[in-house]
Design an enzyme around this catalytic site. Structure first.
Site, PDB file in Angstrom:
ATOM      1  N   GLY A 123       0.825  -1.204   0.000  1.00 52.22           N
ATOM      2  CA  GLY A 123       0.000   0.000   0.000  1.00 52.22           C
ATOM      3  C   GLY A 123       0.859   1.252   0.000  1.00 52.22           C
ATOM      4  N   GLY A 179       4.757   1.008  -0.339  1.00 51.63           N
ATOM      5  CA  GLY A 179       5.491   0.520  -1.507  1.00 51.63           C
ATOM      6  C   GLY A 179       5.297  -0.966  -1.739  1.00 51.63           C
ATOM      7  N   ASP A 182      -9.143   6.751  -5.968  1.00 56.53           N
ATOM      8  CA  ASP A 182      -9.800   5.443  -5.832  1.00 56.53           C
ATOM      9  C   ASP A 182      -8.720   4.370  -5.980  1.00 56.53           C
ATOM     10  OD1 ASP A 182     -11.353   3.167  -5.983  1.00 56.53           O
ATOM     11  OD2 ASP A 182     -12.318   3.677  -7.894  1.00 56.53           O
ATOM     12  N   THR A 242      -9.237   1.198  -6.086  1.00 57.65           N
ATOM     13  CA  THR A 242      -9.737  -0.009  -6.756  1.00 57.65           C
ATOM     14  C   THR A 242      -8.903  -0.274  -8.011  1.00 57.65           C
ATOM     15  OG1 THR A 242     -11.952   0.660  -6.076  1.00 57.65           O
ATOM     16  CG2 THR A 242     -11.799  -1.145  -7.664  1.00 57.65           C
ATOM     17  N   ASP A 260      -4.344  -4.659  -9.425  1.00 59.08           N
ATOM     18  CA  ASP A 260      -4.415  -5.205 -10.791  1.00 59.08           C
ATOM     19  C   ASP A 260      -3.419  -4.497 -11.708  1.00 59.08           C
ATOM     20  OD1 ASP A 260      -6.473  -6.871  -9.923  1.00 59.08           O
ATOM     21  OD2 ASP A 260      -7.994  -5.364 -10.399  1.00 59.08           O
TER      22      ASP A 260
END
Ligand code: RIB
Length: 308
Positions: free
Chosen positions: A218, A221, A242, A244, A248
């Site tokens: 997060g 790093g 965001d 989200t 990915d």
């Protein structure tokens, strides 16, 4: 070539004033309906990061399915291996707070019909990097990992959302990517004492399992451990909108870099940049960066350093 075996969803992402407690209703001013699903997000991230990318997955015979497919095709992802199932296209409800944190619920729908047998053998060989996540049936994931490994493909698994991994299947993986919570859950399931800092155990796991183990941290790093060395990279300083799809973006960019034979240090740095840039707009695929943007931003971003 990257072959993504995974989920496709449509995401209904709502900006809310704060994340609700159980049973609570919260209000917010706006929403976006965007393509998502960890598999599709990672396929787009890899394609934008410059890799030739194909995807295997399942959508429903419905408008959401057509929207999900179009989004991939617009980014140059080969969707010829995506089939139409009997169930409706997967759908995610996502709440995003002003602090850019989220809560996500997923109705898997057609993703549950995704089969390892849909992957043709000629797509799996030494030139293939197989990229998977945990939003399609687990047995199909482990079966495909075994088969791909036996055919000489490189196998990358993003253990999200976290689920137990059969110990025998760990041997089929070349790269395992987790966030801190997923890494902690995995470490505990493999016998590490609960509560131990996962960053301390990943080196031992990488060595013990003979794979490359990446943990995203997060705002702190990310780190990478191979059986012989360990790398750390600090996070970029950003004001996220965001988060989200940040994981990915990381997985797609990391795999794209690996696929063009970038060493672990460089792949980690590029993934770290991509993960941060993906947080700059509402919606999982909206802000996934292109290769040129990643390379430019890398010039002013933290570099990975070796740690003991
Ligand atoms: O990783 C983010 C994704 O998780 C969203 O796009 C949502 O569809 C869920 O699968």
């Amino acid at each position: 070539m990257i072959l993504v075996f995974g989920s496709l969803n449509m995401d209904l992402a709502l900006s809310v004033e704060r994340l609700p407690k159980p049973g609570e209703t919260v209000l917010g001013p706006s929403y976006v309906l965007t393509p998502g699903g960890k598999g599709a997000n990672q396929a787009v991230a890899a394609a934008r990061a410059g890799a030739e990318t194909r995807m295997i997955g399942t959508v429903g015979d419905d408008e959401f399915g057509r929207m999900a497919l179009n989004a991939l095709q617009r980014q140059g992802v080969d969707t010829s291996g995506i089939i139409k199932g009997a169930k409706p296209t997967g759908c995610a409800a996502i709440l995003v707070s002003p602090q850019a944190e989220n809560q996500i619920g997923v109705a898997s729908g057609a993703n549950l019909e995704t089969l390892a047998a849909s992957v043709p053998n000629d797509r799996l060989g030494p030139g293939t990097t197989l990229l998977m996540q945990m939003e399609v049936p687990e047995n199909e994931i482990w079966a495909l990992a075994r088969h791909a490994k036996s055919r000489g493909a490189r196998v990358v698994l993003n253990l999200a959302p976290v689920r137990p991994v059969p110990p025998a299947s760990l041997k089929d993986l070349d790269v395992l990517i987790c966030n801190e919570h997923e890494a902690a859950s995995l470490a505990t399931s493999l016998g590490a004492p609960p509560g131990r800092d996962p960053t301390q155990v990943i080196g031992a796991l990488a060595k013990g399992l003979g794979l490359t183990f990446i943990v995203t941290l997060g705002a702190r790093g990310a780190m990478a451990a191979t059986p012989t060395e360990r790398w750390l990279v600090d996070a970029l300083q950003i004001k996220p909108v965001d988060t989200t799809g940040a994981g990915d973006a990381f997985c797609g960019a990391f795999t794209a870099a690996l696929d063009r034979r970038t060493p672990i240090q460089g792949a980690l740095e590029r993934a770290n940049v991509a993960g941060a840039l993906a947080c700059m707009a509402l919606g999982a695929q909206e802000a996934l960066p292109r290769r040129q943007t990643i390379e430019e931003r890398l010039l002013s971003s933290p570099r990975a350093f070796k740690s003991a």
